[in-house]
Design a protein around this motif. Structure first.
Motif, short mmCIF file in Angstrom:
data_model
loop_
_atom_site.label_atom_id
_atom_site.label_comp_id
_atom_site.label_asym_id
_atom_site.label_seq_id
_atom_site.Cartn_x
_atom_site.Cartn_y
_atom_site.Cartn_z
N PHE A 216 -3.22 14.92 -1.90
CA PHE A 216 -2.92 13.62 -2.49
C PHE A 216 -3.48 12.53 -1.61
O PHE A 216 -3.48 12.64 -0.39
N PHE A 217 -3.97 11.48 -2.25
CA PHE A 217 -4.45 10.30 -1.52
C PHE A 217 -4.15 9.09 -2.39
O PHE A 217 -4.25 9.17 -3.63
N ALA A 218 -3.80 7.99 -1.79
CA ALA A 218 -3.52 6.79 -2.59
C ALA A 218 -3.93 5.56 -1.84
O ALA A 218 -3.88 5.51 -0.61
N LEU A 219 -4.34 4.55 -2.59
CA LEU A 219 -4.68 3.24 -2.03
C LEU A 219 -3.96 2.17 -2.84
O LEU A 219 -3.88 2.26 -4.07
N PRO A 220 -3.48 1.14 -2.16
CA PRO A 220 -2.91 -0.02 -2.89
C PRO A 220 -4.04 -0.82 -3.50
O PRO A 220 -5.21 -0.69 -3.10
N ARG A 258 -12.25 10.14 -0.99
CA ARG A 258 -11.39 9.07 -0.49
C ARG A 258 -12.17 7.77 -0.30
O ARG A 258 -11.70 6.70 -0.65
N GLY A 262 -11.94 4.06 -2.21
CA GLY A 262 -12.02 2.74 -1.57
C GLY A 262 -13.02 1.83 -2.28
O GLY A 262 -12.73 0.67 -2.58
N PHE B 216 -2.04 -8.07 5.70
CA PHE B 216 -1.43 -7.29 4.64
C PHE B 216 -1.55 -5.82 4.99
O PHE B 216 -2.55 -5.39 5.57
N ALA B 218 -0.16 -1.86 3.18
CA ALA B 218 0.61 -1.25 2.10
C ALA B 218 0.55 0.26 2.21
O ALA B 218 -0.44 0.83 2.69
N PRO B 220 1.58 3.84 -0.21
CA PRO B 220 2.09 4.38 -1.47
C PRO B 220 3.42 5.09 -1.20
O PRO B 220 3.74 5.42 -0.06
N PRO B 223 4.37 11.23 -2.34
CA PRO B 223 4.40 11.92 -3.64
C PRO B 223 5.35 13.12 -3.63
O PRO B 223 5.29 13.95 -2.73
N ALA B 297 -1.77 11.44 6.84
CA ALA B 297 -2.94 12.21 6.38
C ALA B 297 -3.31 11.87 4.94
O ALA B 297 -4.48 11.98 4.55
N MET B 298 -2.34 11.44 4.15
CA MET B 298 -2.57 11.13 2.73
C MET B 298 -3.11 9.74 2.50
O MET B 298 -3.38 9.37 1.35
N THR B 299 -3.18 8.93 3.53
CA THR B 299 -3.51 7.53 3.32
C THR B 299 -4.70 7.07 4.15
O THR B 299 -5.10 5.90 4.03
N GLN B 300 -5.25 7.94 4.97
CA GLN B 300 -6.33 7.52 5.86
C GLN B 300 -7.68 7.86 5.26
O GLN B 300 -7.83 8.87 4.58
N PHE B 301 -8.65 7.01 5.51
CA PHE B 301 -10.02 7.33 5.11
C PHE B 301 -10.97 6.69 6.11
O PHE B 301 -10.63 5.75 6.80
#
Lengths: 308, 308
Positions: A216-220, A258, A262, B216, B218, B220, B223, B297-301
Motif C-alpha cells: 500500500f502507498f498513499a499520498l495526500p 510511487r 507523485g 504542511f 500529511a 494517510p 490501511p 514504509a507505506m508513505t515514502q518515495f
C-alpha cells in the motif's frame, strides 16, 4: 516510448464559487493528454464535431500531441458537458450532458496509436474501452478509469474491461460500489482478483492511494489555498501517473509506481488551480519537478533515532 | 516528563455493522490516556459516578496512569453515550447522551496533574478547557480538541480556548465550520492567527494533516482490512501524538511533530481494529513501533535519479 489515450474531447461549461467559463476545451482525453505531454509522446483518440476548431486542436498539437486519431464527424457536434460545484469542490453537479458525436463513436486507431507501449482507457463506455484494448495488443501496460454510470448500466462489460488492464484508476467511492465492499483495502483486493496488478483509489482533495500485490502507498492531495475548478483533476492525475511511467520505460516496480503517484498528484494539483486546461496547458517540466520535490518534502518523515 | 489530560470518562454503548457492546469503558480522556501511556507518565482528570467500578479504574492504573484526579461523585452516574455507525464508519450517529456527573464538573487538579509539562484538553465545554489551562500554568505545550456542538453554542469561549493552546487538533469539517472557510489550507491559517503554532486536521480514514508556520505535512490513515469501531480514534490519535512529543522532551521541531503524527496515526489505527479500548489496552510498545515503521514504509518515495 509512447502513450495512447482514448476518451472524450469536449466542450465544458463550468461554474464554481470562484468563477465560470462557457464552452471551454475539456474532456477526459484532453486533460489526460496535456498532463502526459510533459513526459513523452502522446496519441489522443476521440471524436469531435464541426464545432471543434483549429484553435482547440492547436492546444493539443502545440504540446506535441499526435491528433491523427481525433476523428472529425461531419455534421456532428462535439460532446458537451455543463456542470457546477458548490463550496464542496469534491462533488460535481451535472446540469447537462450532450453525447453528440460520442453517441456513435467507434474507435479506429491508426498505426501510431495502435503501436504505443502504454494505453489509457479514460472513462467511456466499457465496451468501447475493450475495443481499443483489443486494437492496442502490443501495449505492455494498460490502465482504465470508469464511473458509477457504467457500474450501474454496464457492470459485466466493465468487469471484463477491468480484467484486461494492468491498472484501475477510479474514485474510492466507485471502488466500494463496484465491489459492494465498504472497506477500501478489501475492495481494492477484490478488484485485483479480477486482473489488475495495481488499483489506484482517487480520493479528491484527500489525495490517492495505490494498492499493489506487494503493499500500500498513499499520498495526500497537494495543499492549495486557491482551488478554482476541479474538473479534469482525475484525468490530469492519470496523465501525470502514466506519462511518468511511460517516460521511465523498464520495470514498473513499486518505487517507480510511487514516484508516478507523485507526478499524478502534482499534475492534478496544477489542474485545479485554474479553469479547465488553463493551468496545465502552460506548465513547464521545471515547474512540475519543483512541485514534485515540494510534495516529497511534505510527506517524508524519519524514524526516531532511538528506535531499535 | 509528564502529560495531563482532562476529558470525559464514560460508558459507551456502540453498535456497528461488525458487532455491538453495551456500557463499555470509553470517553475521550480514557482513549487518550491509554494511547499516551505507552510513551510516559499520564495524569487523567475527569469525573465518574458510583457506577464506575474498580474493574474500570484498573484498566487505567494497570497502564501506570495516575488516577488521583478521577473524581468520584457520590450518588452520581458516569457520563453515558450510545451511538451507532453504518457502513460509512466516518459518521457516528448519536442515539443518546447522558451528561450525568459531567453536567456539574468543575476540574480541580492535584499537584501532580498541575505540574505536567504537557496538557491535552479533550473535547469538553471550552470554559472548562480554559479553567484547566489556567491551572496548568507551567505546561510548556498544550493542545485541545473540540466539536461542532461548541462551535455552535460556545463559539467565543472556544476561540478564547484556542488562543491559549499551542496546537489545535480537530476534524477537518470543524476547522472549516469554525472559520467559515471552505479551503482547508486557508482555514488552518485562520486558526493559527488565533494563536496555535500548529493545527492538525483529522480526516477520518483519510488520515490527518498538520499545518505549522513552516509548512504542511500529511499522512494517510493506516490501511486496515478490519475496522470494527471507530469510537475514540481521534482521542487515540491525540494520545499517540502528544504522548510521543512528551517522551521526546527538547525542541518540538517539525521533524519531531511529523514523527508524532506517525505515532498518532498508529494509535488511531489500533483503536479502530476492535471495540472501545479493547485493542489499545493490550498493546505493546514493540507493536506500536513496528506499525510506525510499516506506516513509514507505506508513505515514502524517492526523487527520480535523473532529477537535477
Amino acid at each position: 516510448m509512447s502513450l495512447t489515450v482514448v476518451g472524450s474531447i469536449a466542450f465544458d461549461s463550468v461554474k464554481t464559487p470562484f468563477g465560470e467559463r462557457d464552452r471551454m476545451l475539456g474532456g477526459s482525453a484532453v486533460h489526460f493528454s496535456l498532463a502526459a505531454s510533459y513526459f513523452g509522446e502522446v496519441h489522443v483518440v476521440g471524436p469531435v464535431g464541426d464545432d471543434f476548431g483549429e484553435s482547440e486542436l492547436s492546444v493539443l498539437t502545440e504540446h506535441g500531441i499526435d491528433t491523427t486519431d481525433v476523428e472529425r464527424v461531419e455534421g456532428g457536434d462535439t460532446f458537451f458537458w455543463r456542470g457546477h460545484y458548490d463550496y464542496d469542490l469534491n462533488t460535481a453537479h451535472t446540469d447537462d450532458t450532450q453525447l453528440n458525436v460520442f453517441g456513435d463513436f467507434e474507435p479506429k486507431l491508426s498505426e501510431g496509436s495502435r503501436s504505443a507501449e502504454m494505453l489509457f482507457l479514460a472513462n467511456i463506455q466499457p465496451d468501447l474501452q475493450r475495443q481499443v484494448r483489443a486494437q492496442c495488443e502490443g501495449a505492455r501496460y494498460a490502465a482504465l478509469d470508469s464511473m458509477n454510470l457504467w457500474i450501474d448500466t454496464a457492470r459485466d462489460s466493465l468487469l471484463a474491461a477491468i480484467g484486461e488492464v494492468d491498472c484501475t484508476i477510479i474514485n474510492d467511492a466507485e471502488i466500494r460500489e463496484l465491489t459492494g465492499e465498504p472497506n477500501l483495502a478489501r475492495a481494492a483486493a477484490k478488484v485485483m482478483e479480477i486482473g489488475p496488478r495495481a488499483v489506484i483509489a482517487k480520493q479528491g482533495e484527500y489525495g490517492a492511494a495505490l494498492f499493489t500485490e506487494s503493499g500500500f502507498f498513499a499520498l495526500p492531495g497537494y495543499p492549495l489555498e486557491d482551488v478554482r475548478d476541479p474538473t479534469g483533476a482525475g484525468d490530469s492525475f492519470a496523465g501525470g501517473f502514466l506519462g511518468y511511467l511511460d517516460g521511465e520505460g523498464g520495470d514498473l516496480d513499486d518505487a517507480t509506481l510511487r514516484r508516478a503517484m507523485g507526478y499524478g498528484t502534482v499534475l492534478a494539483s496544477f489542474n485545479v488551480e485554474e479553469f479547465g486546461t488553463e493551468r496545465v496547458a502552460r506548465l513547464t517540466r521545471e515547474e512540475i519537478d519543483e512541485r514534485f520535490e515540494a510534495l516529497r518534502a511534505m510527506t517524508q518523515f524519519e524514524v526516531p533515532a532511538d528506535l531499535p
